[in-house]
Design a protein around this motif. Structure first.
Motif, PDB file in Angstrom:
ATOM      1  N   ILE A  92      51.097  15.915 -17.780  1.00 22.22           N
ATOM      2  CA  ILE A  92      51.191  15.546 -19.193  1.00 22.22           C
ATOM      3  C   ILE A  92      49.860  14.985 -19.700  1.00 22.22           C
ATOM      4  CG2 ILE A  92      51.998  13.183 -18.807  1.00 22.22           C
ATOM      5  CD1 ILE A  92      54.001  13.593 -21.081  1.00 22.22           C
ATOM      6  N   VAL A  93      49.518  15.354 -20.920  1.00 26.24           N
ATOM      7  CA  VAL A  93      48.335  14.824 -21.598  1.00 26.24           C
ATOM      8  C   VAL A  93      48.827  14.123 -22.861  1.00 26.24           C
ATOM      9  CG1 VAL A  93      46.169  15.382 -22.768  1.00 26.24           C
ATOM     10  CG2 VAL A  93      46.849  16.670 -20.737  1.00 26.24           C
ATOM     11  N   PHE A  94      48.376  12.915 -23.082  1.00 26.26           N
ATOM     12  CA  PHE A  94      48.784  12.150 -24.248  1.00 26.26           C
ATOM     13  C   PHE A  94      47.759  12.304 -25.359  1.00 26.26           C
ATOM     14  CE2 PHE A  94      50.942  10.253 -20.703  1.00 26.26           C
ATOM     15  CZ  PHE A  94      52.222  10.065 -21.199  1.00 26.26           C
ATOM     16  N   LEU A  95      48.249  12.517 -26.559  1.00 22.40           N
ATOM     17  CA  LEU A  95      47.418  12.573 -27.752  1.00 22.40           C
ATOM     18  C   LEU A  95      47.663  11.264 -28.498  1.00 22.40           C
ATOM     19  CD1 LEU A  95      45.623  13.858 -29.894  1.00 22.40           C
ATOM     20  CD2 LEU A  95      47.647  15.055 -30.767  1.00 22.40           C
ATOM     21  N   TYR A  96      46.674  10.398 -28.483  1.00 18.60           N
ATOM     22  CA  TYR A  96      46.798   9.096 -29.134  1.00 18.60           C
ATOM     23  C   TYR A  96      46.283   9.199 -30.561  1.00 18.60           C
ATOM     24  CZ  TYR A  96      45.625   4.190 -30.209  1.00 18.60           C
ATOM     25  OH  TYR A  96      45.497   2.963 -30.806  1.00 18.60           O
ATOM     26  N   LEU A  97      47.186   9.020 -31.505  1.00 25.16           N
ATOM     27  CA  LEU A  97      46.841   9.043 -32.920  1.00 25.16           C
ATOM     28  C   LEU A  97      46.527   7.599 -33.340  1.00 25.16           C
ATOM     29  CD1 LEU A  97      49.656  11.449 -34.141  1.00 25.16           C
ATOM     30  CD2 LEU A  97      47.254  12.006 -33.703  1.00 25.16           C
ATOM     31  N   LYS A  98      45.265   7.272 -33.285  1.00 31.38           N
ATOM     32  CA  LYS A  98      44.810   5.904 -33.556  1.00 31.38           C
ATOM     33  C   LYS A  98      44.777   5.658 -35.062  1.00 31.38           C
ATOM     34  CE  LYS A  98      41.263   2.609 -32.276  1.00 31.38           C
ATOM     35  NZ  LYS A  98      40.201   2.346 -31.308  1.00 31.38           N
ATOM     36  N   ILE A  99      45.347   4.538 -35.453  1.00 31.10           N
ATOM     37  CA  ILE A  99      45.458   4.225 -36.877  1.00 31.10           C
ATOM     38  C   ILE A  99      45.368   2.705 -37.057  1.00 31.10           C
ATOM     39  CG2 ILE A  99      47.979   4.117 -36.803  1.00 31.10           C
ATOM     40  CD1 ILE A  99      48.018   5.532 -39.507  1.00 31.10           C
ATOM     41  N   ASP A 100      44.932   2.281 -38.201  1.00 30.80           N
ATOM     42  CA  ASP A 100      44.835   0.848 -38.479  1.00 30.80           C
ATOM     43  C   ASP A 100      46.173   0.315 -39.001  1.00 30.80           C
ATOM     44  OD1 ASP A 100      44.536   0.614 -41.725  1.00 30.80           O
ATOM     45  OD2 ASP A 100      43.622   2.456 -40.945  1.00 30.80           O
TER      46      ASP A 100
END
Length: 158
Positions: A92-100
């Protein structure tokens, strides 16, 4: 993965379509008691997340075992949660959607028909452990458009 309001569902659906993958919406796999708790503005505990994470992991593993790709929308806020999911699918590869915080709060406050109130955004950030360099994770700016995020991911060959 990421906090509430980062775009997990919208990006996940678009990515799954682009990849010809099964889409797994983690929010739909919460047991009713978890949904009720969050709707009351109470954050989930690690123990309450365990069965939910397992349900998501089982769906991912089932897709992969069936020869299909899978994209799942799941907060996976802590390293331990990501490790738990990885036990179901080691690649598995995680896609981190970084947001404030401000953008997340605004998005959650403006969405309709979702059980999670904006009052829980701060607890999401308090729980968040951003992926470390030794994790299989890609970080992107979650404030971009879905099309922009999708292009960035697909250009990277993920």
């Amino acid at each position: 993965m990421g906090v509430a309001g980062c775009g997990k569902t919208a990006v996940g659906e678009a990515l799954a379509k682009a990849m010809g993958a099964d889409f797994i919406e983690g929010d739909r796999l919460h047991p009713p008691q978890n949904v009720a708790r969050m709707a009351r503005g109470e954050p989930l505990t690690d123990a309450l997340r365990e069965g939910w994470l397992d349900a998501i992991g089982e769906r991912i593993a089932s897709s992969v075992a069936g020869g299909r790709k899978a994209v799942a929308a799941c907060s996976a806020l802590k390293r331990g949660y990501r490790e738990r999911l990885s036990r179901f699918c080691p690649g598995i590869v995680f896609l981190y959607l970084k947001i404030d915080r401000e953008t997340a709060w605004r998005r959650v406050a403006n969405r309709k028909g979702h059980f999670m109130p904006a009052s829980l955004v701060d607890s999401q950030f308090a729980t968040l452990e951003e992926p470390a360099a030794d994790e299989r994770a890609v970080t992107v700016d979650g404030t971009q458009s879905v099309a922009g995020i999708l292009k960035e991911i697909l250009d990277q060959g993920q």
